[in-house]
Design a protein around this motif. Structure first.
Motif, PDB file in Angstrom:
ATOM      1  N   GLU A 211       0.819  -1.207   0.000  1.00  0.00           N
ATOM      2  CA  GLU A 211       0.000   0.000   0.000  1.00  0.00           C
ATOM      3  C   GLU A 211       0.855   1.260   0.000  1.00  0.00           C
ATOM      4  O   GLU A 211       0.547   2.232  -0.703  1.00  0.00           O
ATOM      5  CB  GLU A 211      -0.928  -0.006   1.222  1.00  0.00           C
ATOM      6  CG  GLU A 211      -2.040  -1.022   1.163  1.00  0.00           C
ATOM      7  CD  GLU A 211      -2.865  -1.061   2.428  1.00  0.00           C
ATOM      8  OE1 GLU A 211      -3.872  -1.777   2.462  1.00  0.00           O
ATOM      9  OE2 GLU A 211      -2.499  -0.368   3.400  1.00  0.00           O
ATOM     10  N   LYS A 212       1.935   1.253   0.799  1.00  0.00           N
ATOM     11  CA  LYS A 212       2.817   2.412   0.840  1.00  0.00           C
ATOM     12  C   LYS A 212       3.477   2.644  -0.520  1.00  0.00           C
ATOM     13  O   LYS A 212       3.598   3.785  -0.978  1.00  0.00           O
ATOM     14  CB  LYS A 212       3.889   2.203   1.914  1.00  0.00           C
ATOM     15  CG  LYS A 212       3.353   2.109   3.335  1.00  0.00           C
ATOM     16  CD  LYS A 212       2.818   3.427   3.825  1.00  0.00           C
ATOM     17  CE  LYS A 212       2.407   3.325   5.287  1.00  0.00           C
ATOM     18  NZ  LYS A 212       1.813   4.581   5.796  1.00  0.00           N
ATOM     19  N   ALA A 213       3.922   1.553  -1.160  1.00  0.00           N
ATOM     20  CA  ALA A 213       4.554   1.676  -2.473  1.00  0.00           C
ATOM     21  C   ALA A 213       3.563   2.192  -3.510  1.00  0.00           C
ATOM     22  O   ALA A 213       3.892   3.060  -4.329  1.00  0.00           O
ATOM     23  CB  ALA A 213       5.127   0.328  -2.897  1.00  0.00           C
ATOM     24  N   ASP A 214       2.338   1.670  -3.479  1.00  0.00           N
ATOM     25  CA  ASP A 214       1.315   2.126  -4.420  1.00  0.00           C
ATOM     26  C   ASP A 214       0.977   3.592  -4.197  1.00  0.00           C
ATOM     27  O   ASP A 214       0.775   4.352  -5.154  1.00  0.00           O
ATOM     28  CB  ASP A 214       0.050   1.273  -4.279  1.00  0.00           C
ATOM     29  CG  ASP A 214       0.264  -0.160  -4.752  1.00  0.00           C
ATOM     30  OD1 ASP A 214       1.252  -0.415  -5.465  1.00  0.00           O
ATOM     31  OD2 ASP A 214      -0.559  -1.024  -4.391  1.00  0.00           O
ATOM     32  N   GLN A 215       0.920   3.990  -2.930  1.00  0.00           N
ATOM     33  CA  GLN A 215       0.606   5.375  -2.622  1.00  0.00           C
ATOM     34  C   GLN A 215       1.690   6.308  -3.140  1.00  0.00           C
ATOM     35  O   GLN A 215       1.399   7.377  -3.699  1.00  0.00           O
ATOM     36  CB  GLN A 215       0.446   5.538  -1.108  1.00  0.00           C
ATOM     37  CG  GLN A 215       0.056   6.943  -0.677  1.00  0.00           C
ATOM     38  CD  GLN A 215      -0.120   7.049   0.823  1.00  0.00           C
ATOM     39  OE1 GLN A 215       0.158   6.103   1.555  1.00  0.00           O
ATOM     40  NE2 GLN A 215      -0.573   8.187   1.288  1.00  0.00           N
TER      41      GLN A 215
END
Length: 356
Positions: A211-215
């Motif tokens: 999720e952090k990478a996608d964000q």
């Protein structure tokens, strides 16, 4: 026979149970006070009614009396109580939101509060809830949890007033955490199978990392010049030093960081006792998810109580020792926690990319 039809003020007028509509349709007389919110629904359903503030005397005919929603009138002798609508679990939360809306408009103190002015209360109320929990006082804990619950409602009410694109409502807050819990529990809401709590924690960490990478990708943050992703991302460095040290060590252990890294971090180094203001800088990752991602699975059962008193006495002794040396124990531990964070990130950068 008199039927008293009770309804909830938290349920839209007209959303009544089937027995309630049957009673209304079969009644010889339907009576309701002026301004009852169900009157338009009765007219739309073709049900005649009379306006009165009190139920009529018993005449032998089937009479349905609709008190105002949420009222608790005395039940006349021989009358039957029929629940026309009932609250779902959590419905009383609507009352809190409505109360906060009114306070924000009509109370001078509430009207002038900001996110910054409320920040101390967010911490203080949480500490008071923990104190009640530790004391085993369930009545006090229920009250303190209410004080804690008021904080996000208050902050969301303030945010809802902004029109610069940064505003949000309490519904946005609730939608966000509900969606997050669904995403991070695929073994409950999806088709993932887990062998136990440890695998749940592992899945949680992996999902959060994605999720952090996608964000970052969606926001267009360039990879060049940006710090590499770390297992420590999301740990708020502004929390108390002891909690910070525990959170960092928990995260590092879950990421497989060698335990021996904790030893050099605990040892002072050149500059460790520099200016206290700089050393005790509370700045750092500002993650609203709380200490060590508190809404997720993270050793919730805690350690065994065996040995806890000795650890507590040792911590207390170290505080006394720091004071005797003219040092701030909070600042010293915070400095050690920051050194540990630097060591963990250096260890992460030293690993082959495939192992990160």
């Amino acid at each position: 026979m008199l039927i008293v039809l009770a309804t909830s003020p938290r349920v839209a007028p007209g959303l009544l149970s089937w027995p309630a509509w049957e009673a209304l349709r079969s009644a010889a007389v339907v009576v309701a006070p002026s301004g009852h919110p169900a009157l338009p629904a009765l007219r739309e359903a073709g049900i005649a009614y009379r306006i009165a503030d009190e139920p009529p005397p018993d005449s032998g005919a089937a009479v349905v009396w609709l008190p105002m929603p949420g009222a608790d009138p005395a039940l006349p002798a021989g009358a039957q109580l029929l629940q026309g609508s009932a609250d779902l679990p959590g419905a009383h939360f609507i009352d809190l939101v409505a109360t906060m809306d009114r306070l924000r408009v009509q109370c001078p103190w509430d009207a002038r509060q900001t996110h910054a002015s409320l920040a101390p209360h967010l911490l203080e109320e949480s500490y008071e809830a923990v104190e009640a929990l530790e004391a085993g006082d369930q009545r006090a804990l229920r009250e303190e949890l209410g004080d804690v619950l008021m904080q996000p409602v208050f902050h969301a009410r303030i945010a809802a007033e902004r029109d610069d694109g940064t505003g949000y409502t309490i519904d946005d807050v609730a939608d966000g955490i509900a969606a997050k819990l669904v995403r991070r529990h695929p073994h409950v809401f999806g088709d993932v199978t887990v062998s136990g709590a440890d695998e749940v924690t592992q899945n949680w960490d992996e999902i959060k990392k994605r999720e952090k990478a996608d964000q970052a990708e969606r926001s267009g943050v360039p990879a060049v010049g940006q710090p590499a992703p770390s297992a420590l991302d999301g740990v708020p460095f502004g929390q108390p030093a002891l909690a910070l040290a525990a959170a960092l060590q928990r995260r590092a252990a879950r990421a497989g960081v060698p335990e021996e890294l904790t030893l050099p971090a605990a040892e002072p180094h050149a500059g460790a006792r520099d200016d206290a203001g700089a050393r005790d800088d509370a700045g750092g990752p500002d993650d609203a998810e709380g200490p060590d991602d508190a809404e997720g699975p993270d050793n919730a059962d805690g350690p065994d109580d065996a040995g806890s008193p000795d650890i507590g006495r040792e911590l207390f002794r170290l505080v006394a020792q720091a004071r005797a040396l003219g040092l701030d124990p909070e600042a010293e531990l915070r400095a050690a926690a920051r050194r540990y964070g630097d060591l963990v990130r250096a260890w992460e950068r030293s690993r082959p990319p495939a192992d990160r």
